[in-house]
Scaffold this motif. Structure first.
Motif, short mmCIF file in Angstrom:
data_model
loop_
_atom_site.label_atom_id
_atom_site.label_comp_id
_atom_site.label_asym_id
_atom_site.label_seq_id
_atom_site.Cartn_x
_atom_site.Cartn_y
_atom_site.Cartn_z
N GLY A 361 0.80 -1.22 0.00
CA GLY A 361 0.00 0.00 0.00
C GLY A 361 0.83 1.26 0.00
O GLY A 361 0.30 2.35 0.24
N ASP A 404 -1.62 5.40 1.26
CA ASP A 404 -3.02 5.84 1.37
C ASP A 404 -3.57 5.60 2.77
O ASP A 404 -2.84 5.19 3.69
CB ASP A 404 -3.88 5.19 0.29
CG ASP A 404 -4.13 3.70 0.52
OD1 ASP A 404 -3.57 3.12 1.48
OD2 ASP A 404 -4.90 3.12 -0.27
N ALA A 405 -4.88 5.83 2.92
CA ALA A 405 -5.51 5.75 4.24
C ALA A 405 -5.50 4.33 4.79
O ALA A 405 -5.37 4.14 6.01
CB ALA A 405 -6.95 6.27 4.16
N ASP A 406 -5.63 3.34 3.92
CA ASP A 406 -5.59 1.95 4.40
C ASP A 406 -4.22 1.62 4.99
O ASP A 406 -4.12 1.00 6.06
CB ASP A 406 -5.91 0.99 3.27
CG ASP A 406 -7.41 0.91 2.98
OD1 ASP A 406 -8.20 1.29 3.87
OD2 ASP A 406 -7.79 0.48 1.88
N GLU A 440 -6.21 15.30 0.67
CA GLU A 440 -7.43 14.51 0.57
C GLU A 440 -7.47 13.72 -0.73
O GLU A 440 -8.09 12.66 -0.80
CB GLU A 440 -8.65 15.42 0.68
CG GLU A 440 -8.82 16.05 2.05
CD GLU A 440 -8.93 15.01 3.17
OE1 GLU A 440 -9.65 13.99 2.97
OE2 GLU A 440 -8.28 15.19 4.21
N THR A 441 -6.81 14.24 -1.76
CA THR A 441 -6.71 13.53 -3.04
C THR A 441 -5.24 13.43 -3.42
O THR A 441 -4.38 14.15 -2.88
CB THR A 441 -7.45 14.29 -4.15
OG1 THR A 441 -6.80 15.56 -4.36
CG2 THR A 441 -8.92 14.53 -3.77
N SER A 464 -1.96 -0.09 -8.15
CA SER A 464 -3.21 -0.74 -7.77
C SER A 464 -3.51 -1.93 -8.68
O SER A 464 -4.02 -2.97 -8.22
CB SER A 464 -4.36 0.27 -7.81
OG SER A 464 -4.15 1.32 -6.87
N PRO A 499 -3.48 -1.84 -3.20
CA PRO A 499 -3.87 -0.62 -3.92
C PRO A 499 -3.49 0.64 -3.16
O PRO A 499 -3.44 0.65 -1.93
CB PRO A 499 -5.40 -0.75 -4.03
CG PRO A 499 -5.67 -2.21 -3.85
CD PRO A 499 -4.64 -2.71 -2.90
N ALA A 501 -5.32 3.77 -3.23
CA ALA A 501 -6.54 4.29 -3.84
C ALA A 501 -7.47 5.03 -2.88
O ALA A 501 -8.34 5.78 -3.32
CB ALA A 501 -7.32 3.12 -4.46
N LYS A 502 -7.30 4.83 -1.57
CA LYS A 502 -8.25 5.38 -0.61
C LYS A 502 -7.70 6.62 0.08
O LYS A 502 -6.66 6.58 0.74
CB LYS A 502 -8.60 4.32 0.43
CG LYS A 502 -9.64 4.77 1.44
CD LYS A 502 -9.97 3.66 2.42
CE LYS A 502 -11.00 4.12 3.45
NZ LYS A 502 -11.31 3.04 4.42
N GLY A 503 -8.37 7.75 -0.11
CA GLY A 503 -7.94 8.98 0.54
C GLY A 503 -8.31 9.02 2.01
O GLY A 503 -9.19 8.26 2.46
N PHE A 505 -4.42 10.80 1.38
CA PHE A 505 -3.14 10.24 0.98
C PHE A 505 -2.02 10.97 1.73
O PHE A 505 -2.16 12.14 2.11
CB PHE A 505 -2.96 10.39 -0.53
CG PHE A 505 -4.00 9.65 -1.32
CD1 PHE A 505 -3.82 8.33 -1.70
CD2 PHE A 505 -5.20 10.28 -1.68
CE1 PHE A 505 -4.79 7.64 -2.40
CE2 PHE A 505 -6.18 9.61 -2.39
CZ PHE A 505 -5.98 8.29 -2.76
#
Length: 593
Positions: A361, A404-406, A440-441, A464, A499, A501-503, A505
């Motif tokens: 990630g 990312d957030a994950d 955020e993005t 990803s 991935p 992919a999750k904000g 970031f």
């Protein structure tokens, strides 16, 4: 033997020992302990006020092929394969007989460590760093020190040992060994239990915590150096701190002692002393990574002593320069034991990033937003890739590790604990836009860190897709057993890929740091310093990062610095005592010729 005092022509006292060891890291203390056990009178001098050097900050691992613990762990190894592997790694930059001396003697030295109370165990799943090379093993050659009880030293003596890096402590307090670290980072089924056990043990040890702020359970480099210091104290070996090497004394053709400067700490007046060595001087004072002028003279550019993860004020190349001044040849001076590092405000040195970059990630990009390396690969190759890409693009120093957030929720990275434990709202305010950047993005993050937004988005999308298929088509991240060691065992099909992919970031700034230089005085298989003509300089020996590495430009496996430092110290004492260790498998030299 007892030391003697005699008068010199200058009227300055000259103290005599059998062996004078410069430095107080692993190689230095091992040499002094072995000398004492052989009936010699050693002295250890250390320029700083603390004992342990860079060894105390390290993970404490030693790379020992055919070691005594492999059978217990079910590991198969052979001297032939170890020689072939290291010889391949060295790429002709270390003599074959020196390589053979190392792989033959390393196991003898490791067994000696056990005898003097510094126990080690092999790591059966920790692979050699280049698992596809001939002779490599998928595990078992790296050994980790067994936890050491600081009460054996006592709180006062413990304070004399250099403390570890903050990044090697849980919540800045609790030590963790390599086995527990792997269990927790890889999120093995027992990870939570391991963490709970470590915390419970620490907090119920209330009587010790009243005596010392430092954990009673010492691990890694702390266990190694506390164990060696304890062994040195048992033998009443004098260790002079705040004592810096000024020059070597030469009597005829032989190095016969040292000129040192003592004092300066706590307002004490500095004074110069001449110390005589009946048998030998052993230089074991580290490399030159803290000497900016030497870095600019020898190392790839750009270079900055501030990027290194070693102690400020130490490893300034004094002993290398002293050895060169008496004719010692220099070798491999353009190389370091590279590792990416990051700045954490108020910490005395940059933090190395060894393993977090292997977790799924995350990705590392240059100013174009492009990946340019295998994030999970060996850390020296990581640093070298930064230099190579910067030369090509001008944008890899610094580089950025993006996640990312994950990832942020699950894994620690640098000084950040997972957000599941320490959410963003509780992160120190001074760290934002200094240690970690947030958007955020991906586009917002790119703007904050000055990276091309389209390139960053394309790299994240490509990563990803690699995570979905399990195959990194660009750099084969997770494609070998070494990469996967610090992957998340719960992530499939590739434990190093997930991935991005999750904000929101996040990003951290990485520099091409190091844990030491690997060039220095050229030595033979007995650790004797050689001159430019390949002749031995009598009375002068050199080990550790003070000497040119037996590993050449490579890093064969975890423990490739400390293992050789102590092994060649062991061989040096044998030679000093008139009992040099003969090579056993000279047939391997003949077949390699």
């Amino acid at each position: 033997m007892s030391s003697t005092v005699s008068s010199t022509g200058s009227g300055v006292a000259s103290v005599t020992f059998d062996v004078i060891v410069v430095g107080s890291g692993a190689g230095a203390l091992l040499a002094a302990i072995r000398a004492a056990d052989q009936g010699l009178k050693p002295l250890v001098i250390e320029k700083t006020s603390l004992i342990g050097g860079t060894s105390a900050l390290s993970g404490g691992g030693i790379w020992i092929p055919c070691n005594h613990d492999q059978a217990r762990a079910g590991v198969q190894d052979s001297l032939e394969d170890a020689f072939r592997y290291v010889r391949t790694c060295a790429r002709g930059e270390a003599s074959d007989d020196r390589v053979l001396a190392y792989v033959e003697t390393a196991r003898v030295m490791a067994d000696y460590l056990r005898q003097i109370g510094v126990a080690y165990r092999c790591m059966p799943l920790y692979a050699d760093y280049y698992p596809t090379l001939p002779g490599a093993r998928p595990g078992g050659r790296t050994m980790d020190p067994v936890d050491f009880n600081a009460a054996k030293l006592g709180p006062q003596a413990l304070e004399q040992v250099r403390p570890t890096n903050p990044g090697q402590l849980i919540f800045g307090r609790m030590n963790i060994n390599a086995f527990d670290a792997r269990t927790m980072l890889a999120k093995e089924p027992r990870a939570n239990w391991v963490l709970a056990k470590i915390m419970l043990r620490y907090f119920v040890d209330y009587p010790w915590r009243l005596k010392s702020r430092r954990d009673r359970r010492l691990t890694g480099g702390q266990a190694l150096m506390a164990g060696l210091f304890h062994a040195a104290r048992q033998r009443n070996i004098p260790i002079w701190t705040d004592t810096s090497l000024q020059s070597l004394i030469v009597d005829g053709a032989r190095v016969a002692g040292v000129v040192v400067r003592r004092g300066g700490a706590d307002g004490r007046e500095q004074r110069e002393e001449r110390l005589s060595a009946r048998r030998a001087v052993i230089l074991a004072a580290g490399g030159f990574e803290r000497n900016q002028a030497m870095r600019e003279q020898y190392l790839p550019q750009p270079t900055d002593q501030g990027w290194t993860a070693t102690p400020p004020g130490a490893n300034t190349g004094d002993a290398i320069q002293a050895g060169a001044a008496v004719g010692g040849a220099l070798h491999l001076m353009g190389l370091t034991w590279g590792v990416p590092t990051l700045l954490v405000p108020k910490e005395e040195k940059y933090r190395p990033m060894f393993v977090e970059r292997s977790m799924p990630g995350c990705m590392v990009v240059n100013a174009r937003g492009e990946r340019f390396l295998n994030e999970s690969g060996p850390y020296p190759e990581f640093q070298q890739a930064m230099f190579a890409n910067h030369a090509a693009t001008g944008g890899a120093i610094p580089a950025w590790i993006v996640f990312d957030a994950d990832f942020r929720a699950k894994y620690p990275i640098g000084p950040l604990m997972p957000s599941a434990a320490v959410p963003d709202a509780k992160v120190r305010k001074s760290w934002w836009d200094q240690v970690v950047w947030k958007g955020e993005t991906l586009a917002e993050l790119a703007g904050r860190i000055g990276v091309d937004a389209q390139g960053l988005a394309a790299s994240a999308a490509r990563m990803s897709e690699f995570a979905r298929t399990g195959k990194d088509l660009d750099f084969d991240r997770g494609g070998n057993v070494f990469d996967r060691y610090y992957g998340d065992v719960n992530v499939h099909p590739n434990p190093n890929l997930a991935p991005i992919a999750k904000g929101p970031f996040y990003a951290m700034k990485l520099w091409p740091g190091d844990i030491g230089t690997k060039g220095g005085l050229l030595t033979d298989r007995e650790a004797r310093v050689l001159d430019s003509g390949g002749q031995v300089i009598p009375g002068l020996y050199c080990v550790g990062n003070n000497s040119a590495s037996v590993m050449g430009p490579a890093y064969p496996g975890a423990g490739s610095t400390l293992g050789p430092a102590m092994t060649f110290a062991y061989r040096a004492i044998a030679e000093i005592c008139g009992q040099p260790m003969a090579l056993e498998r000279t047939d391997l030299l003949e077949s390699a010729a």
